[in-house]
Structure formats: structure tokens, C-alpha cells
Design an enzyme around this catalytic site. Structure first.
Site, PDB file in Angstrom:
ATOM      1  N   SER A  26       0.843  -1.192   0.000  1.00  0.00           N
ATOM      2  CA  SER A  26       0.000   0.000   0.000  1.00  0.00           C
ATOM      3  C   SER A  26       0.878   1.241   0.000  1.00  0.00           C
ATOM      4  O   SER A  26       2.022   1.211   0.480  1.00  0.00           O
ATOM      5  CB  SER A  26      -0.901   0.017   1.239  1.00  0.00           C
ATOM      6  OG  SER A  26      -1.564   1.262   1.378  1.00  0.00           O
ATOM      7  N   TYR A  64      -2.530  -0.508  10.370  1.00  0.00           N
ATOM      8  CA  TYR A  64      -2.571  -0.914   8.959  1.00  0.00           C
ATOM      9  C   TYR A  64      -1.281  -0.534   8.239  1.00  0.00           C
ATOM     10  O   TYR A  64      -0.682  -1.354   7.529  1.00  0.00           O
ATOM     11  CB  TYR A  64      -3.768  -0.258   8.284  1.00  0.00           C
ATOM     12  CG  TYR A  64      -3.889  -0.538   6.800  1.00  0.00           C
ATOM     13  CD1 TYR A  64      -4.434  -1.724   6.341  1.00  0.00           C
ATOM     14  CD2 TYR A  64      -3.465   0.404   5.857  1.00  0.00           C
ATOM     15  CE1 TYR A  64      -4.557  -1.977   4.975  1.00  0.00           C
ATOM     16  CE2 TYR A  64      -3.587   0.158   4.496  1.00  0.00           C
ATOM     17  CZ  TYR A  64      -4.131  -1.027   4.067  1.00  0.00           C
ATOM     18  OH  TYR A  64      -4.254  -1.275   2.722  1.00  0.00           O
TER      19      TYR A  64
END
Length: 298
Positions: free
Chosen positions: A190, A203
Site C-alpha cells: 500500500s 494498517y
């Protein structure tokens, strides 16, 4: 793959979204507007003919777009997903079969190590083997500031860590006996690994760790002829967004990217095809390929 082949529909390239929320894990059918997974735009060129792939989180979002692309490139595809996501999984399986490929559906919660092992076993059994593992399933949660230090909740942190970090390790371990020279593992990283948002503490940390795992596995498995890479998407319009963000966050989702908008799953899938194909990426391993709308991944 030409630009005209791969461009998602202009209707889906929104610069903003109507405020909306869902309960996790979220469903595609409830999204406004519907994401573009390449249903009408992706044209295959036989780059994965005869290959067999397992895609986690393959029912929707990036996973569905990758499943469509792989199938149209000639691969048979197994998708793994949460039991609550069965409607999305059924729709994706139908799209795989429409491409003339075999579809295998596997409902498992990958926060459990035994579920990871069952998922690989089911894929191998259903496909007759395995050549490509795409570790795409992921989870985050930002509502009620759950991703800030003060708002961290043990249950949510455990789901983030087990889904994003532990599952790729257990899936790769279970898949390894079935992989051989020319096989591929592709992880989903990501932009958060490079530009972590303050409200995505847990995350972002898992995605930085995914980058490390990718490079480490590339070194470990290279002598076996197995390539390991990752794709690092930026803001992409998937069910995870309305299911884990507030309506206000959704309305502004992706607006801070240099291109000024969120991306569509169809705009990410070709990166996975590139990394999966021996014709295009036979000497690419240990790389993190950014698809971020202009944000830097270094």
C-alpha cells in the site's frame, strides 16, 4: 495490453463519491458508484495461459479485477473470501467462467492459520495445482479513530495483524510445496507503507512489513526459481472504503492524490498481470510496484 484496452470507463473515474457507509466487510452491490473491475474493458493476450492462481480477497475490489484479468489472460483462478462476501464471490466466479476459465470459490477467514492451510489445499485440489499466489486480502478500520493510538482496540488490531501480516506468511508456507520454477507470489502492499496516515497506525505498519517480507522471500525463494513481488496501490475504490471509513472520509477519498482522484480496481489489475507473467517480468523479483495516482513509493 494497449491503453485503450485497459482504461476503465470514464463514468467510474470519479473525483468524489457520495457520502456512504457499510458494515465490514462491505459488498460491491451497495457501492455508489459501482467500482470498475475491467468487466467491459480488460482484453487478455494469453499472458497466463495454462497457469493456476489463488487470489485472496478475490471476491471484490482489486481481487476481483485481478481475477478477471488473470482469467482473460488464460489462467484458472481460485478466489478466497470471507463467508459474508458470498454474493460478491458468486459474481466474480461467474466472470471468471465467462472468460472460459475454471473458477474455484473458497470461503475462509484467513485470520486463522489452519484456514490459510485449508484455502491453499482447496485451491490445489480444485485447480489441479498452483502456480501463482496473490496475497491480496487486507483489512483496516478508521471509524471512531480506531486506527489512532488512543483508539486502538485489541480485536481490530488482531484482525489487521492476522489478515495483513500473518496470513501472507502462512499462505506462502502452505503454497511452497506446490510451487516450482517459474511460480510467482505477489503480495499487496500500500501507499501507506511509504506515506502512513496518522489514523491508520496498525494498517500502515503491516504494509511496511509486507514490503520487507516481499524482499526477504524473493531472496529466499529465488534459488528455487520462484519470483516474489508486491503491488502498492494508492487510494482505490473498493468495498473496504465505505465499510471501514466514515461517510465524510468516503466523500473525499482519493482527492489528495496528485491525479486528484481515487483509482479504480481495473487500473491496478494490469500491474499484477505484469508481475505474474514470465513474458513480461521473468527477471523481476523483490520489487514493489506502485499504482498510486502519483504518490511516491520510495
Amino acid at each position: 495490453m494497449t491503453e485503450s484496452d485497459q482504461s476503465p470507463s470514464s463514468d467510474a473515474q470519479n473525483t468524489n463519491f457520495p457520502p456512504q457507509e457499510q458494515q465490514p466487510p462491505g459488498l460491491t452491490s451497495r457501492m455508489d458508484p459501482p467500482p470498475d473491475h475491467g468487466e467491459e474493458s480488460y482484453v487478455g493476450h494469453g499472458l497466463l495461459a495454462g497457469r493456476r492462481a489463488l487470489i485472496t480477497g478475490g471476491d471484490s475490489g482489486i481481487g476481483r479485477a485481478v481475477a478477471i484479468a488473470f482469467a482473460r489472460e488464460g489462467a484458472d483462478v481460485a478466489i478466497c473470501y470471507l463467508p459474508q462476501e458470498q454474493p460478491d464471490a458468486d459474481a466474480t466466479a461467474a466472470l471468471i467462467e465467462q472468460a472460459g476459465a475454471r473458477a474455484v470459490t473458497i470461503a475462509e477467514d484467513l485470520t486463522d492459520v489452519e484456514a490459510c492451510r485449508r484455502a491453499v489445499a482447496a485451491a490445489v485440489d480444485g485447480l489441479g495445482g498452483l502456480d501463482i499466489l496473490v496475497n491480496n486480502a487486507g483489512f483496516h478500520f478508521t471509524k471512531d479513530q480506531s486506527g489512532t493510538l488512543e483508539g486502538l482496540e485489541p480485536e481490530l488490531v488482531d484482525r489487521v495483524l492476522h489478515t495483513n501480516l500473518a496470513a501472507p506468511l502462512w499462505l506462502a508456507q502452505a503454497a511452497l510445496p506446490h510451487l516450482g520454477k517459474g511460480s510467482v507470489i505477489i503480495n499487496t502492499s500500500s501507499i501507506q507503507a511509504y506515506e502512513p496516515s496518522g489514523h491508520l497506525l496498525d494498517y500502515a505498519a503491516t504494509k511496511a512489513a509486507v514490503n520487507s517480507i516481499t524482499v526477504n522471500l524473493a531472496e529466499q525463494l529465488g534459488p528455487k526459481g520462484i519470483r516474489v513481488n508486491a503491488v502498492a496501490p494508492g487510494p482505490i475504490w473498493t468495498p473496504l472504503q465505505p465499510a471501514t471509513r466514515t461517510a465524510e472520509e468516503v466523500a473525499n477519498f482519493g482527492a489528495d492524490s496528485p491525479l486528484g482522484r481515487a483509482g479504480q480496481p481495473a487500473e491496478v489489475a494490469p500491474a499484477y498481470v505484469f508481475l505474474a507473467s514470465e513474458a513480461t517480468a521473468s527477471y523481476v523479483s523483490g520489487s514493489i510496484l506502485g499504482v498510486t495516482g502519483g504518490k511516491a513509493t520510495f
